[in-house]
Design an enzyme around this catalytic site. Structure first.
Site, short mmCIF file in Angstrom:
data_model
loop_
_atom_site.label_atom_id
_atom_site.label_comp_id
_atom_site.label_asym_id
_atom_site.label_seq_id
_atom_site.Cartn_x
_atom_site.Cartn_y
_atom_site.Cartn_z
N GLU A 265 14.53 38.04 38.13
CA GLU A 265 15.58 39.13 38.83
C GLU A 265 14.68 40.49 39.29
O GLU A 265 14.00 40.82 38.24
CB GLU A 265 16.86 39.61 37.88
CG GLU A 265 17.73 38.66 37.27
CD GLU A 265 18.86 39.01 36.28
OE1 GLU A 265 18.69 40.44 35.95
OE2 GLU A 265 19.48 38.24 35.72
N ASP B 112 22.74 50.40 32.23
CA ASP B 112 21.47 49.99 31.63
C ASP B 112 21.28 51.12 30.42
O ASP B 112 21.58 52.17 30.68
CB ASP B 112 20.31 50.14 32.90
CG ASP B 112 20.25 48.84 33.42
OD1 ASP B 112 20.23 47.67 33.14
OD2 ASP B 112 20.46 48.98 34.69
N TYR C 152 27.17 35.37 34.99
CA TYR C 152 26.46 36.40 34.09
C TYR C 152 27.18 36.76 33.17
O TYR C 152 28.24 37.75 33.20
CB TYR C 152 25.70 37.38 35.00
CG TYR C 152 24.68 38.35 34.05
CD1 TYR C 152 25.02 38.85 32.87
CD2 TYR C 152 23.40 38.64 34.98
CE1 TYR C 152 24.03 39.51 32.28
CE2 TYR C 152 22.57 39.43 34.46
CZ TYR C 152 22.87 39.87 33.06
OH TYR C 152 21.85 40.70 32.35
#
Length: 261
Positions: A50, A61, A176
């Site tokens: 990725e 994040d 995912y």
């Protein structure tokens, strides 16, 4: 040509193996080394890379990827830079999948048609957009599908069963699964809710299921491999790259990958 993501998971299944998906922040430590890292990580056992598109407000994040993303922005890294790095990788590797992972704002500002067309021409196989909900994704999904690029959806532990079923209907490439209801970052223990989520998603999915967020050790990856089709490692690798100098970064990254296997 069969999409590389689909082909990779088919080969893994044929060989009774599980996949390793690694995340790199594009442009860290520099563009050329990002491409070299991807190539050497592929050579050392990574199945999918990725490439992160840096963004000023990466809401999914933690501090590790936030900091690397900001450093990349300070260097002037943008969407076109990511395409350039993809080309560098594709010049030497035609087989392994490359996924662009980025937030929707830069992609939307770039222009969806142009983004998908350039991604296709650079050999991109998939796109992950963490802040793009299913209901708002269909325009991008249609454009990606028309170009054999997989739009890969995230599923969180807080996602309801009904919503999981809806996402699975549209899932392609792989799904995912997010191991925790939180942000990215290496963790000392693997969340049981992440494992339970993989088990539930597999009841409804016809495509492979990968688990990410918080995986940083061989023991954790082995546990993931008991349930998921692949493990995704991001922050632990980004941390190693961020703390290495340019002379040792590739060796340190590949050593880390070898320790995981």
């Amino acid at each position: 040509m069969t999409n590389r993501i689909k082909k990779t998971f088919e080969n893994l299944q044929l060989n009774n193996k599980k996949g390793i998906i690694l995340y790199l922040t594009t442009g860290i430590p520099n563009n050329e080394t990002t491409a070299e890292l991807a190539l050497e990580l592929f050579n050392s056992g990574a199945d999918i890379i990725e490439l992160g598109i840096p963004f000023s407000d990466p809401l999914a994040d933690g501090v590790t990827i936030q900091q690397s993303s900001q450093k990349a922005l300070d260097k002037g890294v943008n969407v076109d830079t990511c395409f350039d790095v993809c080309k560098m990788i594709r010049n030497k590797n035609e087989n392994n999948p490359i996924i662009l992972m980025g937030y929707y704002n830069p992609i939307l500002q770039y222009g969806l048609d142009e983004f998908v067309a350039n991604a296709k021409s650079c050999g991109v196989d998939g796109v992950i957009v963490p802040d793009l909900p299913l209901e708002e994704s269909y325009v991008l999904l249609d454009k990606c599908s028309s170009n054999d690029i997989k739009l890969i959806y995230l599923i969180a532990p807080t996602t309801s069963t009904e919503r999981i079923k809806e996402i699975c209907k549209n899932g392609d490439g792989f799904l995912y699964c997010v191991s925790v209801a939180g942000i990215t970052g290496a963790r000392n223990t693997l969340s049981t809710e992440g494992i339970n989520l993989v088990k539930e998603v597999k009841l409804h999915s016809t495509v492979p299921v990968a688990l990410g967020f918080g995986i940083s050790t061989k023991t954790q990856l082995a546990e993931v491999n008991k349930h998921a089709d692949a493990g995704i490692i991001g922050s632990a690798l980004v941390n190693i790259i961020s703390n290495s100098d340019e002379n040792t970064v590739v060796q340190n990254a590949t050593d880390f990958l070898k320790e995981l296997q």
